[in-house]
Design an enzyme around this catalytic site. Structure first.
Site, short mmCIF file in Angstrom:
data_model
loop_
_atom_site.label_atom_id
_atom_site.label_comp_id
_atom_site.label_asym_id
_atom_site.label_seq_id
_atom_site.Cartn_x
_atom_site.Cartn_y
_atom_site.Cartn_z
CE1 TYR A 2 -4.04 1.82 0.52
CE2 TYR A 2 -3.35 2.28 2.76
CZ TYR A 2 -4.22 2.47 1.72
OH TYR A 2 -5.29 3.30 1.88
NE ARG B 294 -6.66 12.24 -5.11
CZ ARG B 294 -6.67 11.19 -4.28
NH1 ARG B 294 -5.75 10.25 -4.34
NH2 ARG B 294 -7.62 11.06 -3.37
CE LYS C 135 -7.06 2.91 -1.13
NZ LYS C 135 -7.43 3.83 -0.09
CD GLU D 71 -9.29 4.51 -3.13
OE1 GLU D 71 -10.16 3.94 -2.44
OE2 GLU D 71 -8.56 5.40 -2.66
CG ASP D 72 -6.68 7.23 -5.41
OD1 ASP D 72 -7.28 7.63 -4.38
OD2 ASP D 72 -5.55 6.74 -5.38
CG ASP E 54 -11.26 4.53 0.48
OD1 ASP E 54 -11.65 4.45 1.65
OD2 ASP E 54 -10.10 4.28 0.12
CG ASP E 55 -9.82 8.82 -2.48
OD1 ASP E 55 -8.78 8.49 -1.89
OD2 ASP E 55 -10.17 8.31 -3.56
CG ASN F 19 -1.33 8.95 1.71
OD1 ASN F 19 -0.64 9.04 2.71
ND2 ASN F 19 -2.60 8.59 1.75
N1 LIG Z 1 -4.68 9.76 4.58
C1 LIG Z 1 -5.62 9.30 3.80
O1 LIG Z 1 -6.30 8.32 4.12
C2 LIG Z 1 -5.91 9.96 2.51
C3 LIG Z 1 -5.06 10.89 1.97
N2 LIG Z 1 -5.37 11.48 0.79
C4 LIG Z 1 -4.40 12.38 0.22
O2 LIG Z 1 -4.92 13.68 0.18
C5 LIG Z 1 -4.35 14.38 -0.89
C6 LIG Z 1 -5.44 15.14 -1.62
O3 LIG Z 1 -6.40 14.25 -2.17
P1 LIG Z 1 -7.67 14.84 -2.97
O4 LIG Z 1 -8.44 15.76 -2.13
O5 LIG Z 1 -8.42 13.72 -3.54
O6 LIG Z 1 -6.88 15.58 -4.14
P2 LIG Z 1 -7.19 16.89 -4.93
O7 LIG Z 1 -6.13 17.01 -5.95
O8 LIG Z 1 -8.60 16.90 -5.34
O9 LIG Z 1 -7.03 18.04 -3.85
C7 LIG Z 1 -5.85 18.69 -3.53
C8 LIG Z 1 -6.22 20.02 -2.94
O10 LIG Z 1 -5.06 20.62 -2.42
C9 LIG Z 1 -4.92 21.89 -3.02
N3 LIG Z 1 -3.51 22.19 -3.16
C10 LIG Z 1 -2.62 21.71 -4.04
N4 LIG Z 1 -1.41 22.24 -3.84
C11 LIG Z 1 -1.54 23.09 -2.80
C12 LIG Z 1 -0.66 23.97 -2.14
N5 LIG Z 1 0.61 24.05 -2.50
N6 LIG Z 1 -1.15 24.72 -1.13
C13 LIG Z 1 -2.44 24.63 -0.78
N7 LIG Z 1 -3.33 23.82 -1.36
C14 LIG Z 1 -2.88 23.05 -2.37
C15 LIG Z 1 -5.61 21.82 -4.34
O11 LIG Z 1 -5.97 23.12 -4.76
P3 LIG Z 1 -6.41 23.40 -6.28
O12 LIG Z 1 -7.62 22.57 -6.51
O13 LIG Z 1 -6.68 24.85 -6.27
O14 LIG Z 1 -5.25 22.98 -7.10
C16 LIG Z 1 -6.82 20.99 -3.94
O15 LIG Z 1 -7.78 21.76 -3.31
C17 LIG Z 1 -3.59 13.34 -1.72
O16 LIG Z 1 -2.21 13.44 -1.44
C18 LIG Z 1 -4.10 12.03 -1.23
O17 LIG Z 1 -3.14 11.01 -1.30
C19 LIG Z 1 -6.54 11.23 0.12
C20 LIG Z 1 -7.40 10.30 0.60
C21 LIG Z 1 -7.10 9.54 1.80
C1 LIG Z 2 -5.15 6.63 1.06
C2 LIG Z 2 -5.83 7.08 -0.13
O1 LIG Z 2 -6.90 6.60 -0.46
C3 LIG Z 2 -5.23 8.12 -0.93
O2 LIG Z 2 -4.20 8.67 -0.55
O3 LIG Z 2 -5.81 8.41 -1.97
MG LIG Z 3 -7.42 7.07 -2.44
#
Ligand SMILES: NC(=O)C1=CN([C@@H]2O[C@H](COP(=O)(O)OP(=O)(O)OC[C@H]3O[C@@H](n4cnc5c(N)ncnc54)[C@H](OP(=O)(O)O)[C@@H]3O)[C@@H](O)[C@H]2O)C=CC1
Ligand SMILES: CC(=O)C(=O)O
Ligand SMILES: [Mg+2]
Length: 556
Positions: free
Chosen positions: A100, A155, A173, A244-245, A267-268, A412
């Site tokens: 993972y 993503r 997963k 997912e993603d 999931d996200d 991540n």
């Molecule tokens: N711990 C866990 O279980 C999980 C972790 N994650 C992690 O969360 C992260 C985001 O996922 P997700 O929401 O789907 O992705 P998105 O790409 O949809 O969201 C990223 C967000 O962060 C913003 N962003 C990007 N760069 C910056 C920066 N330098 N400063 C401030 N904001 C910034 C983006 O803004 P803009 O849209 O304006 O570019 C957007 O709003 C990933 O790394 C993913 O791996 C996700 C799911 C589960």
């Molecule tokens: C953990 C997870 O689902 C992610 O980083 O997208």
């Molecule tokens: Mg994910």
């Protein structure tokens, strides 16, 4: 002599050895070898499963690089599923980062180079009228499916568009659905929707194994998703469909379109929210600042961040705040700074958390440093993909106004984490309550070795699969996810009993199979209360969950 043909030439015995669901390898007994015509096809020794696990573990440890370890494990999975899942279950903490995040991210990036054998299904736009037929081609077509994990690869973790390489995520997963949740491997199905890629490197890479076209958009994309969902409904009714993603632009619309139509969740958005609420609840207890009194700054306004904010807000309302009061506890930023009402282009979900413009009048911009200076948050959550965004200056400033700052860099893989836990500990003199998205080595705080809580949706999705399979739920409701979050926190409190030193914010990864049953029970009870699962008592649900959780061992 005849040339080789495309027709299968293998004997039934070799077919047995090639089927990872029935192959026991060196554990086939002498009687089985004789009955199945395997004599001579295996080395003479007959091993127990434990001996095979020990040998496989040594082989695993023999590889230095995480990616090579990942490749080894994937090959083991494609050879002998019982052995693979037993190995993962027994060494969960050590193997999780390989199966993972973070290593699966590397495996997705290099999918086409390291490709060995097919697993799951690849669906393309051109095949959209045949999806139902293709679902029938699934590797274990004679079995119903309990869980599908599907991605379109746009993503992948924080690594962006990986096209067909995104398949590594559903495979990873689902192996955890099995190792932790106990979903039988024959009843899991990874799916990659190949709608093209906008990743120039992939398009220009001669080895790339996906559709060499730009991503579908608009009505064609929606048609592809609808064709897929309709095929799943027709061919595999009652299967849990986990999205997912997907990029945020698709993630919310898809969830909204289908959540009341079939058994599905994202999931996200929802899994991440549940585990984060669980970890935050424990942290709030430790900090002595109840959840409704927390002031949260969230960096990132994508599907994960907005999902997290939405569920924490729901929990705050459960704990006595009005919806407006709860919303006012959040400051959410994206790449352009704080979400404020005057900004155009915000989605409805983001707009719900936008602050009044009047609030920021006179501020020196709306970047993270200024927001932290003005808001004096008690909790700082990163779901931004922005590596190192929680700088020393920002963290020290936060720690200057908050005795026990809650700091969760959740992006991540590791290379995208907003901060390193060791730095956070140093900058806050050990006062920070930390959880990360990817695994980090333990910290030393006040002379105690403290594991870093991994606030990752892996605490939730395997349990959700177990819950809906055991209680025969027809939908995944928000209350099921909130119940799961509360159960995660309860498991953490129980695990902390008797622990010397700082309290762990989440239950230990090594006990995940046990925690999964507790979390599943809470979600199943909520499903029954919400009327989306047949009536059953708590005891009946507990028994159903125990029965449903498959343990990797050989059939006699
Ligand atoms: N711990 C866990 O279980 C999980 C972790 N994650 C992690 O969360 C992260 C985001 O996922 P997700 O929401 O789907 O992705 P998105 O790409 O949809 O969201 C990223 C967000 O962060 C913003 N962003 C990007 N760069 C910056 C920066 N330098 N400063 C401030 N904001 C910034 C983006 O803004 P803009 O849209 O304006 O570019 C957007 O709003 C990933 O790394 C993913 O791996 C996700 C799911 C589960
Ligand atoms: C953990 C997870 O689902 C992610 O980083 O997208
Ligand atoms: Mg994910």
């Amino acid at each position: 002599m005849d040339q080789p043909t495309n027709r299968p030439t293998t004997s039934p015995a070799v077919t047995t050895l090639a089927d990872p669901l029935v192959n026991k390898g060196t554990a086939f007994t002498r009687d089985e070898r004789e009955a199945l015509g395997l004599d001579g096809l295996l080395p003479p020794a007959v091993e127990t499963l434990d001996e095979q696990v020990a040998r496989a573990y040594e082989a695993f440890r023999g590889y230095d690089k995480p990616l090579n370890r990942h490749i080894y494990l994937r090959q083991l999975q494609d050879t002998n599923e019982v052995l693979f899942h037993r190995l993962v279950t027994e060494h969960l903490e050590e193997l999780l980062p390989v199966v993972y995040t973070p290593t699966v991210g590397e495996a997705c990036r290099r999918f086409s180079e390291i490709y060995r054998r097919p697993r799951g299904l690849f669906l393309t736009w051109e095949d959209r009228h045949r999806f139902r037929d293709i679902l029938r081609n699934r590797p274990h077509g004679n079995q119903d499916v309990d869980v599908i994990v599907v991605t379109d690869g746009q993503r992948i973790l924080g690594l962006g568009d990986q096209g067909v390489g995104g398949m590594g995520i559903p495979i990873g997963k689902l192996s955890l659905y099995t190792a932790i949740g106990g979903i039988h491997p024959a009843r899991t199905l990874p799916i990659l929707l190949d709608v093209g890629t906008d990743n120039e490197d992939l398009l220009g890479n001669p080895r790339y194994l996906g559709r060499r076209d730009r991503r579908l958009t608009g009505a064609e994309y929606d048609e592809m998703i609808e064709a897929f969902v309709a095929a799943v409904e027709a061919e595999l009714p009652g299967t849990l469909l986990q999205w997912e993603d997907f990029a945020t632009a698709h993630a919310y619309p898809i969830l909204e379109r289908y959540r009341d139509r079939l058994l599905t969740f994202n999931d996200d958005i929802q899994g991440t929210a549940a585990v984060t609420l669980g970890a935050l609840s424990t942290a709030a207890d430790v900090a002595g600042t109840p959840l409704p009194e927390q002031r949260l700054v969230i960096l990132g306004a994508g599907s994960a961040a907005i999902g997290v904010a939405g569920m924490i807000r729901t929990a705050m309302v459960d704990e006595g705040l009005t919806e407006d009061e709860a919303t006012a506890r959040f400051w959410i930023l994206d790449v352009d700074g704080l979400l404020v009402s005057s900004r155009s282009g915000l989605s409805p979900q983001q707009r719900a958390f936008a602050r009044d413009d009047g609030e920021v009048a006179g501020w020196d911009g709306t970047g993270l440093a200024e927001v932290v200076r003005r808001v004096e948050p008690t909790a700082l959550i990163g779901l931004s993909t922005a590596h190192g965004a929680f700088t020393e200056e920002i963290v020290r400033r936060m720690a200057g106004t908050c005795e026990r700052p809650v700091i969760f860099p959740l992006s991540n893989p590791t290379s995208h984490s907003e901060a390193e836990p060791a730095d956070l500990t140093r900058w806050t003199d050990g006062r920070a309550l930390i959880a990360t998205g990817s695994p980090f080595p333990p910290l030393t705080v006040d002379g105690h070795r403290v594991p870093v809580a991994q606030s990752n949706n892996v605490y939730v999705f395997p349990a959700m699969g177990l819950a809906v399979t055991a209680c025969r739920a027809a939908r995944v409701t928000d209350r099921m996810l909130v119940a799961a979050a509360r159960a995660v926190a309860r498991c953490a409190v129980r695990a902390a009993d008797g622990v010397e030193g700082p309290v762990p914010l989440l239950p230990p990864l090594s006990g995940m199979r046990d925690s999964a049953r507790e979390i599943a029970l809470a979600a199943a009870l909520a499903a029954v209360e919400d009327g989306v699962a047949p009536h059953a008592t708590q005891e009946e649900l507990r028994e159903a969950i125990e029965r449903a959780q498959w343990t990797p061992r050989y059939a006699d």
